[in-house]
Design a protein around this motif. Sequence first.
Motif, PDB file in Angstrom:
ATOM      1  N   GLU A 279      34.627  67.413 -48.091  1.00 23.38           N
ATOM      2  CA  GLU A 279      35.023  67.839 -49.429  1.00 23.38           C
ATOM      3  C   GLU A 279      34.778  66.753 -50.469  1.00 23.38           C
ATOM      4  OE1 GLU A 279      39.004  69.253 -49.536  1.00 23.38           O
ATOM      5  OE2 GLU A 279      38.612  70.971 -48.233  1.00 23.38           O
ATOM      6  N   SER A 280      34.067  65.683 -50.055  1.00 23.14           N
ATOM      7  CA  SER A 280      33.769  64.551 -50.953  1.00 23.14           C
ATOM      8  C   SER A 280      35.044  63.909 -51.483  1.00 23.14           C
ATOM      9  CB  SER A 280      32.885  65.014 -52.136  1.00 23.14           C
ATOM     10  OG  SER A 280      31.675  65.593 -51.671  1.00 23.14           O
ATOM     11  N   LEU A 281      36.107  63.962 -50.688  1.00 23.47           N
ATOM     12  CA  LEU A 281      37.409  63.424 -51.088  1.00 23.47           C
ATOM     13  C   LEU A 281      37.624  62.062 -50.445  1.00 23.47           C
ATOM     14  CD1 LEU A 281      40.222  63.892 -52.456  1.00 23.47           C
ATOM     15  CD2 LEU A 281      40.960  64.899 -50.281  1.00 23.47           C
ATOM     16  N   ASN A 282      37.601  61.018 -51.268  1.00 19.13           N
ATOM     17  CA  ASN A 282      37.901  59.690 -50.738  1.00 19.13           C
ATOM     18  C   ASN A 282      39.342  59.636 -50.231  1.00 19.13           C
ATOM     19  OD1 ASN A 282      35.369  58.595 -51.206  1.00 19.13           O
ATOM     20  ND2 ASN A 282      35.879  57.929 -53.272  1.00 19.13           N
ATOM     21  N   TYR A 283      40.280  60.038 -51.078  1.00 20.90           N
ATOM     22  CA  TYR A 283      41.663  60.145 -50.639  1.00 20.90           C
ATOM     23  C   TYR A 283      42.461  60.962 -51.650  1.00 20.90           C
ATOM     24  CZ  TYR A 283      42.746  56.318 -53.905  1.00 20.90           C
ATOM     25  OH  TYR A 283      42.884  55.546 -55.026  1.00 20.90           O
ATOM     26  N   ARG A 284      43.504  61.578 -51.125  1.00 20.93           N
ATOM     27  CA  ARG A 284      44.465  62.313 -51.937  1.00 20.93           C
ATOM     28  C   ARG A 284      45.854  61.784 -51.578  1.00 20.93           C
ATOM     29  NH1 ARG A 284      43.373  67.324 -50.579  1.00 20.93           N
ATOM     30  NH2 ARG A 284      42.274  67.867 -52.518  1.00 20.93           N
ATOM     31  N   SER A 285      46.624  61.436 -52.585  1.00 21.00           N
ATOM     32  CA  SER A 285      47.982  60.932 -52.387  1.00 21.00           C
ATOM     33  C   SER A 285      48.956  61.817 -53.153  1.00 21.00           C
ATOM     34  CB  SER A 285      48.087  59.476 -52.875  1.00 21.00           C
ATOM     35  OG  SER A 285      49.436  59.061 -52.918  1.00 21.00           O
ATOM     36  N   ILE A 286      49.996  62.283 -52.454  1.00 12.88           N
ATOM     37  CA  ILE A 286      51.043  63.094 -53.084  1.00 12.88           C
ATOM     38  C   ILE A 286      52.378  62.414 -52.803  1.00 12.88           C
ATOM     39  CG2 ILE A 286      52.148  65.346 -53.240  1.00 12.88           C
ATOM     40  CD1 ILE A 286      49.599  66.609 -52.211  1.00 12.88           C
ATOM     41  N   SER A 287      53.021  61.912 -53.836  1.00 17.19           N
ATOM     42  CA  SER A 287      54.315  61.233 -53.722  1.00 17.19           C
ATOM     43  C   SER A 287      55.393  62.134 -54.301  1.00 17.19           C
ATOM     44  CB  SER A 287      54.305  59.894 -54.464  1.00 17.19           C
ATOM     45  OG  SER A 287      53.237  59.078 -54.017  1.00 17.19           O
ATOM     46  N   SER A 288      56.458  62.367 -53.520  1.00 13.23           N
ATOM     47  CA  SER A 288      57.455  63.344 -53.959  1.00 13.23           C
ATOM     48  C   SER A 288      58.857  62.933 -53.518  1.00 13.23           C
ATOM     49  CB  SER A 288      57.127  64.731 -53.396  1.00 13.23           C
ATOM     50  OG  SER A 288      58.145  65.654 -53.698  1.00 13.23           O
ATOM     51  N   GLY A 308      61.331  69.111 -55.269  1.00 12.67           N
ATOM     52  CA  GLY A 308      61.393  67.931 -56.128  1.00 12.67           C
ATOM     53  C   GLY A 308      60.092  67.740 -56.884  1.00 12.67           C
ATOM     54  N   PRO A 309      60.063  66.814 -57.829  1.00 12.65           N
ATOM     55  CA  PRO A 309      58.830  66.514 -58.555  1.00 12.65           C
ATOM     56  C   PRO A 309      57.810  65.855 -57.633  1.00 12.65           C
ATOM     57  CG  PRO A 309      60.520  64.908 -59.083  1.00 12.65           C
ATOM     58  CD  PRO A 309      61.185  65.956 -58.237  1.00 12.65           C
ATOM     59  N   ALA A 310      56.539  65.932 -58.013  1.00 12.65           N
ATOM     60  CA  ALA A 310      55.474  65.364 -57.188  1.00 12.65           C
ATOM     61  C   ALA A 310      54.382  64.794 -58.088  1.00 12.65           C
ATOM     62  CB  ALA A 310      54.887  66.417 -56.251  1.00 12.65           C
ATOM     63  N   TYR A 311      53.871  63.633 -57.702  1.00 12.27           N
ATOM     64  CA  TYR A 311      52.745  63.022 -58.414  1.00 12.27           C
ATOM     65  C   TYR A 311      51.539  63.027 -57.481  1.00 12.27           C
ATOM     66  CZ  TYR A 311      49.707  59.529 -60.545  1.00 12.27           C
ATOM     67  OH  TYR A 311      48.633  58.870 -61.085  1.00 12.27           O
ATOM     68  N   THR A 312      50.451  63.686 -57.909  1.00 15.29           N
ATOM     69  CA  THR A 312      49.241  63.812 -57.110  1.00 15.29           C
ATOM     70  C   THR A 312      48.130  62.963 -57.719  1.00 15.29           C
ATOM     71  OG1 THR A 312      49.829  66.071 -56.455  1.00 15.29           O
ATOM     72  CG2 THR A 312      47.532  65.415 -56.177  1.00 15.29           C
ATOM     73  N   TYR A 313      47.484  62.172 -56.866  1.00 12.22           N
ATOM     74  CA  TYR A 313      46.359  61.334 -57.304  1.00 12.22           C
ATOM     75  C   TYR A 313      45.200  61.600 -56.354  1.00 12.22           C
ATOM     76  CZ  TYR A 313      43.681  57.224 -58.742  1.00 12.22           C
ATOM     77  OH  TYR A 313      42.691  56.390 -59.221  1.00 12.22           O
ATOM     78  N   GLU A 314      44.045  62.031 -56.892  1.00 16.63           N
ATOM     79  CA  GLU A 314      42.871  62.357 -56.096  1.00 16.63           C
ATOM     80  C   GLU A 314      41.673  61.548 -56.595  1.00 16.63           C
ATOM     81  OE1 GLU A 314      43.856  67.042 -55.086  1.00 16.63           O
ATOM     82  OE2 GLU A 314      42.694  66.531 -56.880  1.00 16.63           O
ATOM     83  N   ARG A 315      40.926  60.997 -55.638  1.00 21.81           N
ATOM     84  CA  ARG A 315      39.706  60.266 -55.966  1.00 21.81           C
ATOM     85  C   ARG A 315      38.569  60.832 -55.123  1.00 21.81           C
ATOM     86  NH1 ARG A 315      38.599  55.310 -58.390  1.00 21.81           N
ATOM     87  NH2 ARG A 315      36.542  54.461 -57.862  1.00 21.81           N
ATOM     88  N   PHE A 316      37.509  61.313 -55.790  1.00 18.67           N
ATOM     89  CA  PHE A 316      36.384  61.935 -55.115  1.00 18.67           C
ATOM     90  C   PHE A 316      35.175  60.998 -55.147  1.00 18.67           C
ATOM     91  CE2 PHE A 316      39.105  65.343 -56.575  1.00 18.67           C
ATOM     92  CZ  PHE A 316      39.113  66.227 -55.519  1.00 18.67           C
ATOM     93  N   HIS A 317      34.155  61.367 -54.359  1.00 16.72           N
ATOM     94  CA  HIS A 317      32.919  60.594 -54.367  1.00 16.72           C
ATOM     95  C   HIS A 317      32.323  60.594 -55.778  1.00 16.72           C
ATOM     96  CE1 HIS A 317      32.206  61.329 -49.765  1.00 16.72           C
ATOM     97  NE2 HIS A 317      33.297  60.642 -50.028  1.00 16.72           N
ATOM     98  N   ASP A 322      41.323  62.556 -60.437  1.00 16.74           N
ATOM     99  CA  ASP A 322      42.195  63.596 -60.985  1.00 16.74           C
ATOM    100  C   ASP A 322      43.628  63.265 -60.587  1.00 16.74           C
ATOM    101  OD1 ASP A 322      43.185  65.858 -62.165  1.00 16.74           O
ATOM    102  OD2 ASP A 322      42.681  67.190 -60.492  1.00 16.74           O
ATOM    103  N   ASP A 323      44.531  63.234 -61.557  1.00 15.96           N
ATOM    104  CA  ASP A 323      45.939  62.988 -61.250  1.00 15.96           C
ATOM    105  C   ASP A 323      46.796  63.849 -62.169  1.00 15.96           C
ATOM    106  OD1 ASP A 323      45.251  61.471 -63.518  1.00 15.96           O
ATOM    107  OD2 ASP A 323      47.010  60.197 -63.245  1.00 15.96           O
ATOM    108  N   TYR A 324      47.960  64.229 -61.665  1.00 15.18           N
ATOM    109  CA  TYR A 324      48.839  65.093 -62.454  1.00 15.18           C
ATOM    110  C   TYR A 324      50.242  65.073 -61.859  1.00 15.18           C
ATOM    111  CZ  TYR A 324      47.564  68.317 -58.665  1.00 15.18           C
ATOM    112  OH  TYR A 324      47.320  68.883 -57.436  1.00 15.18           O
ATOM    113  N   MET A 325      51.212  65.390 -62.701  1.00 15.02           N
ATOM    114  CA  MET A 325      52.598  65.595 -62.274  1.00 15.02           C
ATOM    115  C   MET A 325      52.798  67.068 -61.945  1.00 15.02           C
ATOM    116  SD  MET A 325      54.339  62.824 -62.094  1.00 15.02           S
ATOM    117  CE  MET A 325      55.960  63.608 -61.931  1.00 15.02           C
ATOM    118  N   GLY A 326      53.643  67.328 -60.974  1.00 14.65           N
ATOM    119  CA  GLY A 326      53.850  68.707 -60.584  1.00 14.65           C
ATOM    120  C   GLY A 326      55.175  68.910 -59.867  1.00 14.65           C
ATOM    121  N   LEU A 327      55.282  70.053 -59.216  1.00 16.18           N
ATOM    122  CA  LEU A 327      56.469  70.445 -58.464  1.00 16.18           C
ATOM    123  C   LEU A 327      56.076  70.655 -57.017  1.00 16.18           C
ATOM    124  CD1 LEU A 327      59.461  71.454 -58.320  1.00 16.18           C
ATOM    125  CD2 LEU A 327      58.554  73.754 -58.790  1.00 16.18           C
ATOM    126  N   ARG A 328      56.892  70.153 -56.098  1.00 18.79           N
ATOM    127  CA  ARG A 328      56.647  70.338 -54.667  1.00 18.79           C
ATOM    128  C   ARG A 328      57.837  71.066 -54.045  1.00 18.79           C
ATOM    129  NH1 ARG A 328      58.584  67.695 -50.340  1.00 18.79           N
ATOM    130  NH2 ARG A 328      57.406  67.870 -48.379  1.00 18.79           N
TER     131      ARG A 328
END
Length: 408
Positions: A279-288, A308-317, A322-328
């Motif tokens: 998926e050309s995804l170097n890494y995805r981090s979800i902290s919640s 709870g709230p969640a912070y997602t950080y994605e880095r692709f090739h 892409d990063d955003y705040m959300g709900l988990r």
Amino acid sequence: MQRKVYFGKVSPQYPFSLIRPGSERFNFLNNKRSMLLLPLVFLFIAWVFHAGMSYSDEIKTIDGAVLTGEIINVAAESISLRTTDGTVSDLPLKDVGLVSRGSEICIINRDGKKFSVLRIPKPANFSMNDIVSTKTDALTLQDLGTSTANVVAKASAPETKATSGQPPVSGGDKIVQAEAATVTAPPRTWKGNIDAGVNTKDGNTESTTTHIKGGYANERKRDNIYFDAIALYETVTNNDTDVDEETVNEQRATGKYEYKHSPRLYSFFNQYFEHDELESLNYRSISSPGAGYRFIDKERLKYKAEAGPAYTYERFHGGIIDDYMGLRVGQYLDWLFWKDTKFYAKSEFVESIEDTKDWRVDTGLGVRHNLTKSIAVSLEFLDQYDNTPAEGKEKEDRTFIGSVGYNF
């Protein structure tokens, strides 16, 4: 390279494989409807449990008879037991040898007409058949591990002579004191497992699929620690070019800490990592962080939900970020529906609060059977649905895996 979809029969020679089905029969899991599957499973199992199929209390009499049901009352001279057919029986305490309930075994010791209770931790895979009870009031625990193997209650023993001005102490009292020293050691709170599976195919299609996964849990009085990880890898040989092509290359890991404010209410911090080369995804981090509640917390059936709230950080090739705040929102089920067989399930939903179209659902369903105390086999279905995947990639990623594992 776009991910290819493969589906094949499981070879009898290699019974454990990783399969990615793409037929229309799995369309019922598409979109957000997959979120509804797990709650329905939870409700069905909870109904079965409360209908009377998951009684876990056992009573063994001094005659050797084993009664199964739910202990509803303990009086000074009797125990009330509701059996699986709904009837309630009052058992005189003088006829009871031992009781298995929750995480403890209670042994009834006798000294004339006086009764005392010796409590010990219940070992894993415990069965009443592991204990021999006789009318002579001698109870011997067999094959229950080093922490409990030496527990023996004797009906009578000769008295020893007093020394140094101390009053005489009976041999039976000495045995009871030795028992207390043996069983008061704190039980082990942690457990884990490592599983792996390999499958190869030769002929019209040549492929090799491998996976390895592991889990660790440490459930203590005030807090819990969890960790699990999985690595999936698959190659398919192109018969025209005789070149191996990667069709699966991904790794996932989750760490979680829970603090118990009460037996059911807890707060948590969950950290998730993922890498997917296809998926050309170097890494995805979800902290919640957040809070959760154990709606069912029985020995054989456990269900909890959290949010709870969640912070997602994605880095692709190519350096795309892409990063955003959300709900988990997460929900988890463990059901020991047979002595050595467990069904487990989870569902985690993460949605961006900035763009409600940007959401993902991770679902897992599995069955694990312990062949022995250390060796287990498992079958698991993993489903990942990303409503906004990377360009040229599919939204849904489904995986079936079978494993042989080691429990520790």
